[in-house]
Design a protein around this motif. Structure first.
Motif, PDB file in Angstrom:
ATOM      1  N   SER A  17       0.966  -1.292  -0.063  1.00 10.35           N
ATOM      2  CA  SER A  17       0.114   0.046  -0.116  1.00 10.35           C
ATOM      3  C   SER A  17       1.057   1.104   0.098  1.00 10.35           C
ATOM      4  O   SER A  17       1.883   1.149   0.271  1.00 10.35           O
ATOM      5  N   LEU A  18       0.289   2.359  -0.381  1.00 14.03           N
ATOM      6  CA  LEU A  18       0.967   3.747  -0.528  1.00 14.03           C
ATOM      7  C   LEU A  18      -0.321   4.683  -0.144  1.00 14.03           C
ATOM      8  O   LEU A  18      -1.287   4.514  -0.569  1.00 14.03           O
ATOM      9  N   ARG A  19       0.138   5.697   0.435  1.00 17.13           N
ATOM     10  CA  ARG A  19      -0.878   6.817   0.661  1.00 17.13           C
ATOM     11  C   ARG A  19      -0.434   8.186   0.049  1.00 17.13           C
ATOM     12  O   ARG A  19       0.703   8.621   0.287  1.00 17.13           O
ATOM     13  N   LEU A  20      -0.935   8.599  -1.000  1.00 20.31           N
ATOM     14  CA  LEU A  20      -0.570  10.024  -1.408  1.00 20.31           C
ATOM     15  C   LEU A  20      -1.259  10.862  -0.890  1.00 20.31           C
ATOM     16  O   LEU A  20      -2.387  10.877  -0.262  1.00 20.31           O
ATOM     17  N   SER A  21      -0.526  12.316  -0.684  1.00 21.44           N
ATOM     18  CA  SER A  21      -1.238  13.285  -0.220  1.00 21.44           C
ATOM     19  C   SER A  21      -0.885  14.634  -1.472  1.00 21.44           C
ATOM     20  O   SER A  21      -0.457  14.581  -2.055  1.00 21.44           O
ATOM     21  N   CYS A  22      -1.874  15.661  -0.995  1.00 25.75           N
ATOM     22  CA  CYS A  22      -1.809  16.717  -2.003  1.00 25.75           C
ATOM     23  C   CYS A  22      -2.130  17.674  -1.167  1.00 25.75           C
ATOM     24  O   CYS A  22      -3.413  17.864  -0.737  1.00 25.75           O
ATOM     25  N   THR A  23      -1.285  18.696  -0.917  1.00 22.68           N
ATOM     26  CA  THR A  23      -1.576  20.034  -0.266  1.00 22.68           C
ATOM     27  C   THR A  23      -1.945  20.966  -1.307  1.00 22.68           C
ATOM     28  O   THR A  23      -1.360  21.400  -2.262  1.00 22.68           O
ATOM     29  N   ALA A  24      -3.197  21.719  -0.877  1.00 20.52           N
ATOM     30  CA  ALA A  24      -3.237  22.937  -1.705  1.00 20.52           C
ATOM     31  C   ALA A  24      -2.908  24.492  -1.045  1.00 20.52           C
ATOM     32  O   ALA A  24      -3.316  24.320   0.137  1.00 20.52           O
ATOM     33  N   SER A  25      -2.839  25.346  -1.787  1.00 12.70           N
ATOM     34  CA  SER A  25      -2.431  26.924  -1.337  1.00 12.70           C
ATOM     35  C   SER A  25      -2.870  27.597  -2.259  1.00 12.70           C
ATOM     36  O   SER A  25      -3.209  27.465  -3.556  1.00 12.70           O
ATOM     37  N   GLY A  26      -3.273  28.871  -2.020  1.00 17.13           N
ATOM     38  CA  GLY A  26      -3.674  29.927  -2.618  1.00 17.13           C
ATOM     39  C   GLY A  26      -5.195  30.308  -2.938  1.00 17.13           C
ATOM     40  O   GLY A  26      -5.699  31.154  -3.623  1.00 17.13           O
ATOM     41  N   TYR A  27      -5.941  29.103  -2.476  1.00 20.33           N
ATOM     42  CA  TYR A  27      -7.128  29.219  -2.514  1.00 20.33           C
ATOM     43  C   TYR A  27      -8.070  28.277  -1.414  1.00 20.33           C
ATOM     44  O   TYR A  27      -7.111  27.549  -0.799  1.00 20.33           O
ATOM     45  N   ASN A  28      -9.141  28.343  -1.324  1.00 17.17           N
ATOM     46  CA  ASN A  28      -9.867  27.543  -0.400  1.00 17.17           C
ATOM     47  C   ASN A  28     -10.584  26.543  -1.040  1.00 17.17           C
ATOM     48  O   ASN A  28     -11.502  26.916  -1.633  1.00 17.17           O
ATOM     49  N   PRO A  29     -10.009  25.268  -1.125  1.00 22.26           N
ATOM     50  CA  PRO A  29     -10.400  24.156  -1.919  1.00 22.26           C
ATOM     51  C   PRO A  29     -11.985  23.455  -1.456  1.00 22.26           C
ATOM     52  O   PRO A  29     -12.503  22.826  -2.085  1.00 22.26           O
ATOM     53  N   THR A  30     -12.495  24.233  -0.484  1.00 24.06           N
ATOM     54  CA  THR A  30     -13.805  23.588   0.039  1.00 24.06           C
ATOM     55  C   THR A  30     -14.701  23.383  -0.795  1.00 24.06           C
ATOM     56  O   THR A  30     -15.266  22.343  -0.787  1.00 24.06           O
ATOM     57  N   PHE A  31     -14.964  24.232  -1.745  1.00 20.01           N
ATOM     58  CA  PHE A  31     -15.785  24.212  -2.798  1.00 20.01           C
ATOM     59  C   PHE A  31     -15.535  23.755  -4.114  1.00 20.01           C
ATOM     60  O   PHE A  31     -16.178  23.969  -5.151  1.00 20.01           O
ATOM     61  N   TYR A  32     -14.349  22.985  -4.284  1.00 15.52           N
ATOM     62  CA  TYR A  32     -13.905  22.518  -5.548  1.00 15.52           C
ATOM     63  C   TYR A  32     -13.855  21.029  -5.525  1.00 15.52           C
ATOM     64  O   TYR A  32     -14.052  20.448  -4.339  1.00 15.52           O
ATOM     65  N   CYS A  33     -14.048  20.409  -6.687  1.00 15.41           N
ATOM     66  CA  CYS A  33     -13.950  19.279  -6.984  1.00 15.41           C
ATOM     67  C   CYS A  33     -12.399  18.701  -7.053  1.00 15.41           C
ATOM     68  O   CYS A  33     -11.807  19.387  -7.824  1.00 15.41           O
ATOM     69  N   LEU A  34     -12.082  17.812  -6.291  1.00 11.65           N
ATOM     70  CA  LEU A  34     -10.545  17.354  -6.360  1.00 11.65           C
ATOM     71  C   LEU A  34     -10.322  16.163  -7.121  1.00 11.65           C
ATOM     72  O   LEU A  34     -11.573  15.120  -6.760  1.00 11.65           O
ATOM     73  N   ALA A  35      -9.192  15.719  -7.430  1.00  8.40           N
ATOM     74  CA  ALA A  35      -9.203  14.617  -8.045  1.00  8.40           C
ATOM     75  C   ALA A  35      -7.717  14.025  -8.057  1.00  8.40           C
ATOM     76  O   ALA A  35      -6.636  14.846  -8.009  1.00  8.40           O
ATOM     77  N   TRP A  36      -7.509  12.828  -8.378  1.00  8.06           N
ATOM     78  CA  TRP A  36      -6.402  12.095  -8.757  1.00  8.06           C
ATOM     79  C   TRP A  36      -6.237  11.679 -10.153  1.00  8.06           C
ATOM     80  O   TRP A  36      -7.385  10.918 -10.583  1.00  8.06           O
ATOM     81  N   PHE A  37      -5.281  11.920 -10.892  1.00 10.19           N
ATOM     82  CA  PHE A  37      -5.063  11.033 -12.055  1.00 10.19           C
ATOM     83  C   PHE A  37      -3.801  10.544 -12.170  1.00 10.19           C
ATOM     84  O   PHE A  37      -2.862  10.846 -11.281  1.00 10.19           O
ATOM     85  N   ARG A  38      -3.509   9.838 -13.144  1.00  9.47           N
ATOM     86  CA  ARG A  38      -2.120   9.056 -13.484  1.00  9.47           C
ATOM     87  C   ARG A  38      -1.895   8.824 -15.048  1.00  9.47           C
ATOM     88  O   ARG A  38      -2.824   9.142 -15.739  1.00  9.47           O
ATOM     89  N   GLN A  39      -0.452   8.991 -15.257  1.00 11.16           N
ATOM     90  CA  GLN A  39      -0.115   9.203 -16.458  1.00 11.16           C
ATOM     91  C   GLN A  39       1.472   8.297 -16.600  1.00 11.16           C
ATOM     92  O   GLN A  39       2.176   8.245 -15.849  1.00 11.16           O
ATOM     93  N   THR A  40       1.287   7.254 -17.622  1.00  8.79           N
ATOM     94  CA  THR A  40       2.377   6.686 -17.988  1.00  8.79           C
ATOM     95  C   THR A  40       2.989   7.324 -19.312  1.00  8.79           C
ATOM     96  O   THR A  40       2.230   7.784 -20.240  1.00  8.79           O
ATOM     97  N   PRO A  41       4.253   6.846 -19.631  1.00 11.16           N
ATOM     98  CA  PRO A  41       4.981   7.801 -20.755  1.00 11.16           C
ATOM     99  C   PRO A  41       4.179   6.970 -21.945  1.00 11.16           C
ATOM    100  O   PRO A  41       3.912   5.809 -22.114  1.00 11.16           O
ATOM    101  N   GLY A  42       3.681   7.996 -22.915  1.00 11.70           N
ATOM    102  CA  GLY A  42       3.196   7.670 -24.117  1.00 11.70           C
ATOM    103  C   GLY A  42       1.602   7.257 -24.116  1.00 11.70           C
ATOM    104  O   GLY A  42       1.036   7.021 -25.127  1.00 11.70           O
ATOM    105  N   LYS A  43       1.135   7.332 -22.865  1.00 17.33           N
ATOM    106  CA  LYS A  43      -0.273   7.264 -22.648  1.00 17.33           C
ATOM    107  C   LYS A  43      -1.066   8.572 -22.278  1.00 17.33           C
ATOM    108  O   LYS A  43      -0.448   9.218 -21.679  1.00 17.33           O
ATOM    109  N   GLU A  44      -2.119   8.703 -22.674  1.00 10.39           N
ATOM    110  CA  GLU A  44      -2.942   9.839 -22.103  1.00 10.39           C
ATOM    111  C   GLU A  44      -3.208   9.699 -20.427  1.00 10.39           C
ATOM    112  O   GLU A  44      -3.188   8.796 -20.110  1.00 10.39           O
TER     113      GLU A  44
END
Length: 124
Positions: A17-44
């Motif tokens: 297992s792994l746990r990823l974190s993402c910290t936000a600054s510069g705005y209040n993310p409360t009303f935002y939709c947040l997401a995780w994406f991933r990408q490998t070389p040569g793929k979308e």
């Protein structure tokens, strides 16, 4: 200016297992939709999981039941708990934020704020 910064990536073996974190600054993310994406070389870039401001989560079929997305608005942090990792989960993982999502929240075009990414490598 919105800034997103990922952490927690690394190299693990299949089944771990792994746990990823993402910290936000510069705005209040409360009303935002947040997401995780991933990408490998040569793929979308591929949507992995999203969570809206009400806490409703959406997952890609490939990670459903193994990954869990959560957010702590008070700490302006997004998480991705990844369990039972597989070699095919190997990718650069990015967090993203959008103030307005219409339709499929897993489409990269829905998001205009991105982090720099954190690498996840899963060996067999």
């Amino acid at each position: 200016q919105v800034q997103l910064e990922e952490s927690g990536g690394g190299s693990v073996k299949a089944g771990e297992s792994l746990r990823l974190s993402c910290t936000a600054s510069g705005y209040n993310p409360t009303f935002y939709c947040l997401a995780w994406f991933r990408q490998t070389p040569g793929k979308e870039r591929e949507g992995v999981a999203t969570i809206d401001f009400e806490g409703v989560a959406t997952y890609a079929d490939s990670v459903e039941g193994r990954f869990n997305i959560s957010r702590d608005n008070a700490k302006e942090t997004l998480f991705l708990q990844m369990n039972s990792l597989k070699p095919e989960d190997t990718a650069m993982y990015y967090c993203a934020a959008s103030a307005f999502v219409i339709g499929d929240p897993l489409r990269p075009s829905q998001y205009d704020n991105w982090g720099q990414g954190t690498q996840v490598t899963v060996s067999s």
